[in-house]
Write an enzyme that holds these catalytic residues in place. Structure first.
Site, mmCIF file in Angstrom:
data_model
loop_
_atom_site.group_PDB
_atom_site.id
_atom_site.type_symbol
_atom_site.label_atom_id
_atom_site.label_comp_id
_atom_site.label_asym_id
_atom_site.label_seq_id
_atom_site.Cartn_x
_atom_site.Cartn_y
_atom_site.Cartn_z
ATOM 1 N N LYS A 116 0.820 -1.216 0.000
ATOM 2 C CA LYS A 116 0.000 0.000 0.000
ATOM 3 C C LYS A 116 0.848 1.258 0.000
ATOM 4 O O LYS A 116 0.441 2.284 -0.540
ATOM 5 C CB LYS A 116 -0.980 -0.013 1.176
ATOM 6 C CG LYS A 116 -2.093 -1.029 0.976
ATOM 7 C CD LYS A 116 -3.369 -0.672 1.715
ATOM 8 C CE LYS A 116 -4.461 -1.675 1.355
ATOM 9 N NZ LYS A 116 -5.651 -1.549 2.194
ATOM 10 N N LYS A 198 -4.810 -11.478 -9.097
ATOM 11 C CA LYS A 198 -6.136 -11.681 -8.525
ATOM 12 C C LYS A 198 -7.159 -10.720 -9.131
ATOM 13 O O LYS A 198 -6.826 -9.565 -9.407
ATOM 14 C CB LYS A 198 -6.005 -11.427 -7.011
ATOM 15 C CG LYS A 198 -7.164 -11.888 -6.182
ATOM 16 C CD LYS A 198 -6.849 -11.716 -4.696
ATOM 17 C CE LYS A 198 -7.918 -10.881 -4.025
ATOM 18 N NZ LYS A 198 -7.758 -10.770 -2.578
ATOM 19 N N LYS A 201 -11.041 -4.971 -8.020
ATOM 20 C CA LYS A 201 -11.670 -3.764 -8.560
ATOM 21 C C LYS A 201 -10.669 -2.628 -8.678
ATOM 22 O O LYS A 201 -10.976 -1.595 -9.255
ATOM 23 C CB LYS A 201 -12.865 -3.363 -7.707
ATOM 24 C CG LYS A 201 -12.483 -2.978 -6.290
ATOM 25 C CD LYS A 201 -13.627 -3.139 -5.313
ATOM 26 C CE LYS A 201 -13.050 -3.182 -3.900
ATOM 27 N NZ LYS A 201 -13.885 -3.815 -2.922
#
Ligand code: TRP
Length: 333
Positions: A116, A198, A201
Site C-alpha cells: 500500500k 487476482k 476492482k
C-alpha cells in the site's frame, strides 16, 4: 449443550464487490450459516476503509451498497449479526491497548503495508501502518475461533495471534487464539485480462473484473474479451491460465468439477465455452441483483438490520474491553 464456534469476518466498503469477492468470501459465509456448529458476526470494516483517502459521499454509498449485498447474497441477520465497525466503539478502544503491545518492527514487515505504501505513496499515513492492530482488535473482541479470510489476509491473522499471545502472557489468559478459515471450495478468481493476478476492482482495466452489480450485457462482454491462448481446447495446462480461470469461474457458479468441465467442452471451442460461462454467471448473479434492488428501496429495513447488529456486537465487544481495561490496571469507571 456444546458451545458453538464463533466466526468473525469483515469486508471493507471500499468499492463495488467483484465476482471474486463473492465466490471467495461472501458466498462461503452464506454456506457457513447452514452449519449449526457456528455462530457468525459479519462486519463492514468502514474504519479500515479510510486508511486510503475516501470521498465521504462515496463511502456512504459503498457502505449501504455492501450492506444490501450481504443481505442479497443470503446472509441472514437473524442468525448472524451484521454491523458497521464504526458503530462499535470497542474496536477503536481495544485497538489502542493492542497497539501498545505491538512492535513497530512487526508492523513494518507486513506485506500489505509495503504494497500500500507503493500504491499510495502520497498518503502513507499512520492508520495504514496500524491497520493490522485494528484488525486484531476486530477479531479478538469477539473471541473468534475462526476467521474466514483470503490468502492476502493470512499474515494479518498471524500477527493477530502473536499480539493475543503476547497480551495473554503479560496479563493472564484473555483472548482466544483465532484460526484462519480457508474454505474448501472457493477458487481464487483471477483477472480476466491477466490471469496471473487476482481479480480486483483496483485493476485499472475494467474488463479484468466482473462486478456483482454489472449488467448482463457487461458480464457477457467482459467474459467474451477474457484473455485465453492461441489454442482452442478447454482444459487446464501450461500456458492456459486464462482458460483455466474461466473454468474456475464456471466451476464456482455451477458446482461442476474441472474434470467434468473438460469433458463437457471436449471438442468445442472457446466461443461456445465463453457463452456458457457468461450465461452461468449472469444466472448466478440475477437473483442477487434483484434482491439488492429491492433492498435498496427499503432503507428502513437496512437501518434496522445494522442497528440490531450493532446492538448485539456492542454487547459482546464491550465485555471484552472491560476485561482488558481491568487487566491492564485502569480504574473501573
Ligand atoms: N482487512 C480485511 C480485508 O481488507 C477486512 C477486515 C477488517 C477483516 N477486519 C477484519 C477481515 C477482521 C477479517 C476479520 O479484506
Amino acid at each position: 449443550m456444546s458451545e458453538k464456534k464463533r466466526i468473525l469476518s469483515g469486508i471493507q466498503p471500499s468499492g463495488a464487490l467483484t465476482l471474486g469477492n463473492y465466490v471467495g468470501a461472501l458466498r462461503n459465509w452464506v454456506e457457513l450459516q447452514t452449519e449449526d456448529e457456528y455462530e457468525a458476526f459479519y462486519m463492514l470494516a468502514d474504519l479500515h476503509t479510510i486508511t486510503v483517502r475516501q470521498e465521504a459521499k462515496n463511502l456512504r454509498k459503498n457502505s449501504m451498497d455492501l450492506l444490501a449485498l450481504f443481505l442479497a447474497a443470503g446472509i441472514d441477520p437473524e442468525k448472524s449479526p451484521i454491523f458497521f465497525q464504526s458503530h462499535v466503539p470497542a474496536h477503536v478502544e481495544l485497538s489502542w491497548v493492542l497497539s501498545c503491545n505491538t512492535y513497530m518492527g512487526e508492523l513494518s514487515r507486513m506485506t500489505q503495508f509495503k504494497d500500500k505504501c507503493q500504491k499510495h505513496a502520497d498518503n502513507i499515513n499512520a492508520g495504514l501502518f496500524t491497520y493490522p492492530v485494528l484488525m486484531a482488535a476486530d477479531i479478538l473482541l469477539y473471541q473468534a475461533d475462526l476467521v474466514p479470510v483470503g490468502h492476502d489476509q493470512k499474515q494479518h491473522l498471524e500477527i493477530t495471534r502473536d499480539i493475543a499471545k503476547r497480551f495473554n502472557n503479560a496479563y493472564s489468559e484473555t483472548f482466544k487464539l483465532p484460526e484462519p478459515y480457508i474454505p474448501k471450495v472457493g477458487a481464487r478468481i483471477m483477472s480476466l485480462q491477466d490471469p496471473t493476478s487476482k481479480m480486483s476492482k483496483s485493476d485499472p482495466n475494467e474488463n479484468g473484473y466482473i462486478l456483482l452489480l454489472d449488467t448482463p450485457d457487461a458480464i457477457v462482454r467482459k467474459i467474451k474479451r477474457a484473455v485465453t491462448d492461441s489454442g482452442s481446447d478447454v482444459r487446464r495446462g501450461e500456458g492456459k491460465e486464462g482458460v483455466e480461470n474461466l473454468m474456475s469461474i464456471f466451476s464456482a457458479v455451477t458446482g461442476k468439477t474441472m474434470d467434468e468441465i473438460e469433458a463437457e467442452f471436449d471438442g468445442k471451442g472457446y466461443g461456445d465455452f465463453k457463452s456458457a460461462v457468461a450465461e452461468a454467471v449472469v444466472e448466478e448473479l440475477r437473483p442477487i441483483q434483484e434482491k439488492y434492488n429491492e433492498l435498496m428501496s427499503n432503507r428502513d429495513y437496512l437501518q434496522q438490520v445494522y442497528r440490531q447488529g450493532a446492538q448485539i456486537a456492542n454487547r459482546v465487544a464491550m465485555k471484552t474491553v472491560s476485561k482488558v481495561y481491568r487487566k491492564v490496571g485502569f480504574i473501573q469507571p
